[in-house]
Design a protein around this motif. Structure first.
Motif, PDB file in Angstrom:
ATOM      1  N   ASN A   1       0.248   4.440   2.637  1.00  0.00           N
ATOM      2  CA  ASN A   1       1.394   5.123   3.209  1.00  0.00           C
ATOM      3  C   ASN A   1       2.079   4.482   4.252  1.00  0.00           C
ATOM      4  OD1 ASN A   1      -0.252   8.399   2.909  1.00  0.00           O
ATOM      5  ND2 ASN A   1       0.901   7.240   1.453  1.00  0.00           N
TER       6      ASN A   1
ATOM      7  N   VAL B   1      -0.326   8.031  -4.692  1.00  0.00           N
ATOM      8  CA  VAL B   1      -0.011   8.078  -3.362  1.00  0.00           C
ATOM      9  C   VAL B   1       1.400   7.328  -2.808  1.00  0.00           C
ATOM     10  CG1 VAL B   1      -2.183   8.623  -2.122  1.00  0.00           C
ATOM     11  CG2 VAL B   1      -1.468   6.214  -2.256  1.00  0.00           C
TER      12      VAL B   1
ATOM     13  N   GLU C   1       4.051   1.766   2.682  1.00  0.00           N
ATOM     14  CA  GLU C   1       5.348   2.311   2.091  1.00  0.00           C
ATOM     15  C   GLU C   1       6.577   2.570   3.051  1.00  0.00           C
ATOM     16  OE1 GLU C   1       6.580   5.083  -1.597  1.00  0.00           O
ATOM     17  OE2 GLU C   1       4.714   5.683  -0.681  1.00  0.00           O
TER      18      GLU C   1
ATOM     19  N   LEU D   1      -8.959   8.205  -4.145  1.00  0.00           N
ATOM     20  CA  LEU D   1      -8.856   6.612  -4.292  1.00  0.00           C
ATOM     21  C   LEU D   1     -10.317   6.020  -4.296  1.00  0.00           C
ATOM     22  CD1 LEU D   1      -5.701   5.831  -2.139  1.00  0.00           C
ATOM     23  CD2 LEU D   1      -5.860   6.158  -4.431  1.00  0.00           C
TER      24      LEU D   1
ATOM     25  N   THR E   1      -5.796   5.587   1.807  1.00  0.00           N
ATOM     26  CA  THR E   1      -4.382   6.147   1.621  1.00  0.00           C
ATOM     27  C   THR E   1      -3.619   6.069   2.707  1.00  0.00           C
ATOM     28  OG1 THR E   1      -5.471   8.273   0.078  1.00  0.00           O
ATOM     29  CG2 THR E   1      -3.318   8.607   1.243  1.00  0.00           C
TER      30      THR E   1
ATOM     31  N   SER F   1       5.330   6.078  -4.008  1.00  0.00           N
ATOM     32  CA  SER F   1       6.444   6.787  -4.939  1.00  0.00           C
ATOM     33  C   SER F   1       6.801   5.704  -6.213  1.00  0.00           C
ATOM     34  CB  SER F   1       7.693   6.758  -4.028  1.00  0.00           C
ATOM     35  OG  SER F   1       8.246   5.639  -3.827  1.00  0.00           O
TER      36      SER F   1
ATOM     37  N   SER G   1     -11.438   6.796   0.968  1.00  0.00           N
ATOM     38  CA  SER G   1     -10.193   7.512   0.211  1.00  0.00           C
ATOM     39  C   SER G   1      -9.097   7.615   1.239  1.00  0.00           C
ATOM     40  CB  SER G   1     -10.504   8.752  -0.580  1.00  0.00           C
ATOM     41  OG  SER G   1      -9.392   9.089  -1.209  1.00  0.00           O
ATOM     42  N   GLN G   2      -9.660   8.329   2.281  1.00  0.00           N
ATOM     43  CA  GLN G   2      -8.430   8.706   3.338  1.00  0.00           C
ATOM     44  C   GLN G   2      -7.919   7.796   4.004  1.00  0.00           C
ATOM     45  OE1 GLN G   2     -10.577  11.817   5.746  1.00  0.00           O
ATOM     46  NE2 GLN G   2     -10.219  13.322   3.948  1.00  0.00           N
TER      47      GLN G   2
END
Length: 257
Positions: free
Chosen positions: A138, A88, A141, A2, A134, A90, A130-131
């Motif tokens: 997450n 990452v 979500e 990302l 993410t 859905s 990026s991590q």
């Protein structure tokens, strides 16, 4: 990996309003810290402070502060533009829909870490960004999945966190259920469902965990450790500690010296 194109935190007065018919060519994530309104599914939706919204690339943006907001600092948010694609999340993620955040300060803190890295120059900058991004996506979500993670989940998770923060407290099922304003039976049911254990098992685990740390990092006597971890009876502490670790507190301390 990302990548963030732009990132920032902004505060606006009552005149602030966003109307981008074609959105941005990249994804937009906003963490809104003030009451606001968003145009969703052909109607205006008013939100309280502490919501997240993620717009897809090319998706319309139509939002702003509520009509009755204060004159100054009527709208405040953290925002970032993220390059597509965004694998990452859905395909069923509710893009453009405000998602209420439980414990929003945690999200602001994670955003701040990303912000700091973005303007830094460390060797691992891109990987860290990026991590962390993410992880932020997450978590958002998960918050959107109210069937799997309803409000009672976050209440139970907060209770569990407190148990491990304060193993010395006088924990009891009636008091724990009362703190969540639910019945004892419902507490047992939701706790077992989400964490695959019981409240009292976690109380014991938290006390044994705290005791093991004290035994290996301090010179406290076994009796002092027991009292510090919420035990009024040293023999009871020794029995529970041995059941969990296979060793008495004294032998555990000696084995870890």
């Amino acid at each position: 990996m990302l990548q963030i194109v732009k990132i920032g935190s902004t505060a606006h007065d009552r005149s602030f309003f966003v109307n981008r018919p074609h959105g941005h060519p990249v994804y937009l994530l906003i963490l809104v810290k003030t009451p606001a309104k968003f145009y969703v599914d052909n109607h205006w939706l008013e939100t309280s402070d502490g919501v997240a919204v993620i717009f897809k690339a090319g998706q319309r943006h139509l939002y702003g502060p509520q009509d009755n907001c204060p004159e100054h600092c009527a709208y405040i948010d953290d925002w970032m533009h993220i390059t597509p694609p965004l694998p990452v999340l859905s395909e069923h993620f509710p893009f453009g829909v405000p998602i209420p955040l439980h414990n929003p300060d945690n999200y602001y803190a994670l955003f701040h870490l990303i912000y700091t890295e973005f303007y830094g120059a460390s060797h691992h900058k891109n990987r860290i960004i990026s991590q962390l991004t993410t992880a932020l996506l997450n978590k958002i979500e998960d918050e959107s999945n109210t069937e799997e993670y309803p409000a009672i989940y976050y209440q139970a998770a907060s209770l569990r966190e407190k148990i491990y923060q304060h193993p010395e407290s006088e924990w009891s099922i009636p008091d724990m259920a009362g703190s969540l304003h639910i019945s004892e039976g419902y507490l047992h049911s939701v706790y077992k469902h989400f964490f695959h254990t019981t409240c009292m098992a976690d109380v014991i685990n938290s006390r044994v965990q705290a005791a093991s740390e004290l035994l290996t990092s301090t010179g406290k006597s076994v009796e002092e450790v027991a009292e510090t971890c919420g035990y009024h009876n040293t023999e009871h502490f020794i029995r529970q500690f041995k059941q969990k670790t296979g060793l008495t507190p004294a032998k555990y301390r000696k084995a870890t010296d």
